[in-house]
Design a protein around this motif. Sequence first.
Motif, PDB file in Angstrom:
ATOM      1  N   ALA A  40       0.864  -1.184   0.000  1.00 14.75           N
ATOM      2  CA  ALA A  40       0.000   0.000   0.000  1.00 14.75           C
ATOM      3  C   ALA A  40       0.899   1.232   0.000  1.00 14.75           C
ATOM      4  N   ARG A  41       0.437   2.311  -0.601  1.00 17.15           N
ATOM      5  CA  ARG A  41       1.231   3.541  -0.588  1.00 17.15           C
ATOM      6  C   ARG A  41       0.295   4.719  -0.357  1.00 17.15           C
ATOM      7  N   PRO A  42       0.805   5.813   0.162  1.00 18.10           N
ATOM      8  CA  PRO A  42      -0.059   6.981   0.315  1.00 18.10           C
ATOM      9  C   PRO A  42      -0.545   7.419  -1.062  1.00 18.10           C
ATOM     10  N   PRO A  43      -1.758   8.011  -1.164  1.00 12.57           N
ATOM     11  CA  PRO A  43      -2.233   8.463  -2.472  1.00 12.57           C
ATOM     12  C   PRO A  43      -1.272   9.502  -3.047  1.00 12.57           C
ATOM     13  N   GLY A  44      -1.297   9.697  -4.349  1.00 12.52           N
ATOM     14  CA  GLY A  44      -0.388  10.650  -4.984  1.00 12.52           C
ATOM     15  C   GLY A  44      -0.718  12.079  -4.595  1.00 12.52           C
ATOM     16  N   ASN A 104      -4.345  -2.912  -1.394  1.00 10.17           N
ATOM     17  CA  ASN A 104      -2.993  -2.775  -1.937  1.00 10.17           C
ATOM     18  C   ASN A 104      -2.777  -3.338  -3.338  1.00 10.17           C
ATOM     19  N   VAL A 105      -3.835  -3.531  -4.101  1.00  8.17           N
ATOM     20  CA  VAL A 105      -3.618  -3.907  -5.508  1.00  8.17           C
ATOM     21  C   VAL A 105      -4.679  -3.213  -6.362  1.00  8.17           C
ATOM     22  N   TYR A 106      -4.207  -2.626  -7.459  1.00  5.99           N
ATOM     23  CA  TYR A 106      -5.136  -1.979  -8.398  1.00  5.99           C
ATOM     24  C   TYR A 106      -5.418  -2.979  -9.525  1.00  5.99           C
ATOM     25  N   ILE A 107      -6.685  -3.086  -9.919  1.00  2.00           N
ATOM     26  CA  ILE A 107      -7.078  -4.064 -10.950  1.00  2.00           C
ATOM     27  C   ILE A 107      -7.746  -3.346 -12.121  1.00  2.00           C
ATOM     28  N   ALA A 108      -7.266  -3.635 -13.321  1.00  2.00           N
ATOM     29  CA  ALA A 108      -7.827  -2.994 -14.514  1.00  2.00           C
ATOM     30  C   ALA A 108      -7.835  -4.001 -15.655  1.00  2.00           C
ATOM     31  N   ASN A 109      -8.354  -3.590 -16.780  1.00  2.00           N
ATOM     32  CA  ASN A 109      -8.395  -4.430 -17.975  1.00  2.00           C
ATOM     33  C   ASN A 109      -7.810  -3.692 -19.166  1.00  2.00           C
ATOM     34  N   ILE A 110      -7.444  -4.457 -20.195  1.00  2.00           N
ATOM     35  CA  ILE A 110      -7.014  -3.864 -21.460  1.00  2.00           C
ATOM     36  C   ILE A 110      -8.170  -3.066 -22.072  1.00  2.00           C
ATOM     37  N   LEU A 111      -9.346  -3.686 -22.154  1.00  2.00           N
ATOM     38  CA  LEU A 111     -10.542  -2.992 -22.668  1.00  2.00           C
ATOM     39  C   LEU A 111     -11.425  -2.549 -21.513  1.00  2.00           C
ATOM     40  N   LYS A 112     -12.026  -1.385 -21.669  1.00  2.00           N
ATOM     41  CA  LYS A 112     -12.927  -0.876 -20.625  1.00  2.00           C
ATOM     42  C   LYS A 112     -14.397  -1.207 -20.920  1.00  2.00           C
ATOM     43  N   SER A 113     -14.668  -1.712 -22.115  1.00  4.22           N
ATOM     44  CA  SER A 113     -16.047  -2.054 -22.470  1.00  4.22           C
ATOM     45  C   SER A 113     -16.128  -3.536 -22.820  1.00  4.22           C
ATOM     46  N   ARG A 114     -17.254  -4.142 -22.513  1.00  5.60           N
ATOM     47  CA  ARG A 114     -17.422  -5.582 -22.737  1.00  5.60           C
ATOM     48  C   ARG A 114     -17.612  -5.893 -24.230  1.00  5.60           C
ATOM     49  N   PRO A 115     -16.794  -6.794 -24.777  1.00  2.35           N
ATOM     50  CA  PRO A 115     -17.071  -7.261 -26.130  1.00  2.35           C
ATOM     51  C   PRO A 115     -18.278  -8.197 -26.093  1.00  2.35           C
ATOM     52  N   PRO A 116     -19.220  -8.048 -27.020  1.00  3.49           N
ATOM     53  CA  PRO A 116     -20.431  -8.886 -26.984  1.00  3.49           C
ATOM     54  C   PRO A 116     -20.081 -10.368 -27.004  1.00  3.49           C
ATOM     55  N   GLY A 117     -20.787 -11.126 -26.172  1.00  2.25           N
ATOM     56  CA  GLY A 117     -20.559 -12.579 -26.132  1.00  2.25           C
ATOM     57  C   GLY A 117     -19.168 -12.940 -25.626  1.00  2.25           C
ATOM     58  N   ASN A 118     -18.498 -11.997 -24.989  1.00  2.00           N
ATOM     59  CA  ASN A 118     -17.140 -12.221 -24.451  1.00  2.00           C
ATOM     60  C   ASN A 118     -16.148 -12.675 -25.527  1.00  2.00           C
ATOM     61  N   VAL A 176      -1.189   5.184 -10.991  1.00  2.00           N
ATOM     62  CA  VAL A 176      -0.993   4.203  -9.907  1.00  2.00           C
ATOM     63  C   VAL A 176       0.494   4.057  -9.577  1.00  2.00           C
ATOM     64  N   GLN A 177       1.350   4.239 -10.594  1.00  2.00           N
ATOM     65  CA  GLN A 177       2.800   4.047 -10.424  1.00  2.00           C
ATOM     66  C   GLN A 177       3.133   2.697  -9.784  1.00  2.00           C
ATOM     67  N   PRO A 178       2.608   1.613 -10.368  1.00  2.00           N
ATOM     68  CA  PRO A 178       2.880   0.292  -9.784  1.00  2.00           C
ATOM     69  C   PRO A 178       4.357  -0.057  -9.887  1.00  2.00           C
ATOM     70  N   ARG A 179       4.808  -0.906  -9.003  1.00  2.00           N
ATOM     71  CA  ARG A 179       6.191  -1.401  -9.076  1.00  2.00           C
ATOM     72  C   ARG A 179       6.211  -2.816  -9.637  1.00  2.00           C
ATOM     73  N   LEU A 180       5.026  -3.367  -9.849  1.00  2.00           N
ATOM     74  CA  LEU A 180       4.949  -4.670 -10.510  1.00  2.00           C
ATOM     75  C   LEU A 180       3.613  -4.781 -11.242  1.00  2.00           C
ATOM     76  N   LEU A 181       3.687  -5.198 -12.505  1.00  2.00           N
ATOM     77  CA  LEU A 181       2.471  -5.458 -13.278  1.00  2.00           C
ATOM     78  C   LEU A 181       2.298  -6.966 -13.396  1.00  2.00           C
ATOM     79  N   CYS A 205      -0.328   2.230  -5.614  1.00  2.00           N
ATOM     80  CA  CYS A 205       0.118   1.045  -4.871  1.00  2.00           C
ATOM     81  C   CYS A 205       1.141   0.284  -5.706  1.00  2.00           C
ATOM     82  N   ASP A 206       1.794  -0.689  -5.074  1.00  2.00           N
ATOM     83  CA  ASP A 206       2.897  -1.407  -5.731  1.00  2.00           C
ATOM     84  C   ASP A 206       2.425  -2.386  -6.802  1.00  2.00           C
ATOM     85  N   TRP A 207       1.282  -3.020  -6.562  1.00  2.00           N
ATOM     86  CA  TRP A 207       0.826  -4.096  -7.460  1.00  2.00           C
ATOM     87  C   TRP A 207      -0.298  -3.623  -8.360  1.00  2.00           C
ATOM     88  N   MET A 208      -0.205  -4.010  -9.636  1.00  2.00           N
ATOM     89  CA  MET A 208      -1.323  -3.750 -10.556  1.00  2.00           C
ATOM     90  C   MET A 208      -1.578  -5.008 -11.378  1.00  2.00           C
TER      91      MET A 208
END
Length: 244
Positions: free
Chosen positions: A46-50, A131-145, A167-172, A89-92
């Motif tokens: 965990a890290r203090p917010p920017g 202590n971990v930020y979670i994201a995706n490559i795409l922000k919108s759902r592709p139909p039928g996955n 986020v400035q992660p130290r590990l992706l 935070c360190d992890w993304m």
Amino acid sequence: MSIDARRAEYLRTIGIDLWVPRPGPVPGGAARCAGELPQAPQPAGARPPGPAGDAEAWQRLRAEVLGCTRCALHQSRTQAVLGVGPARCDWMVIGEAPGAEEDRRGEPFVGRAGKLLDAMLRAIGLSREANVYIANILKSRPPGNRDPRPEEVQACLPYLHRQIELVQPRLLLAVGRIAAQNLLGTDEPLGRLRGRVHRFGERNVPLVVTYHPAYLLRSPADKRKAWEDLKFAREALARSLTGS
Ligand code: URA
């Protein structure tokens, strides 16, 4: 319940019943936080917010993503899904794209695969709340996955780059082939990308590749390999923090 007992329980949840405690402090944890927030015990990584400006930058980014019409997926989605976790935070963790449940709830990895991801992360002391930020490559759902199309990835990637800057992660940790190949600009198979520390972007952030939790739900025999990947990622972060 003791921390070790809780870890053993999380590992059992993900189908692994072996836990070997590591000596010494958790990498990216106490030592790093001690310098920054002497009086506040923090979870590992965990890290203090920017700086104050970051809160505004996050708000702008969120508004932009929620209103995004850069690709055709905006026509079929319920809502765009930006990400979840501490502002810094360190992890993304980076996945592929929202599925049906994520599209409905507006948060990444909240379906069955997300529950498994949470359990795996908890086994190494990480959570999206702390202590971990979670994201995706795409922000919108592709139909039928279906798999993301190259033009959708190109349209969406600048948002992920902005998230990484903030986020400035130290590990992706790239989960799954789609995330790994798009982040690394390669078409090498996932099996060959695992077990190596790659580098991402101008800041050369260490990047480790593992299986997608949805794949692990279909192929539980590979959970043990995913657990090896998580331990490998934790060691890569420790090495990068100590410069060894
Ligand atoms: N799979 C992903 O890659 N991301 C999500 O958010 C959910 C499922």
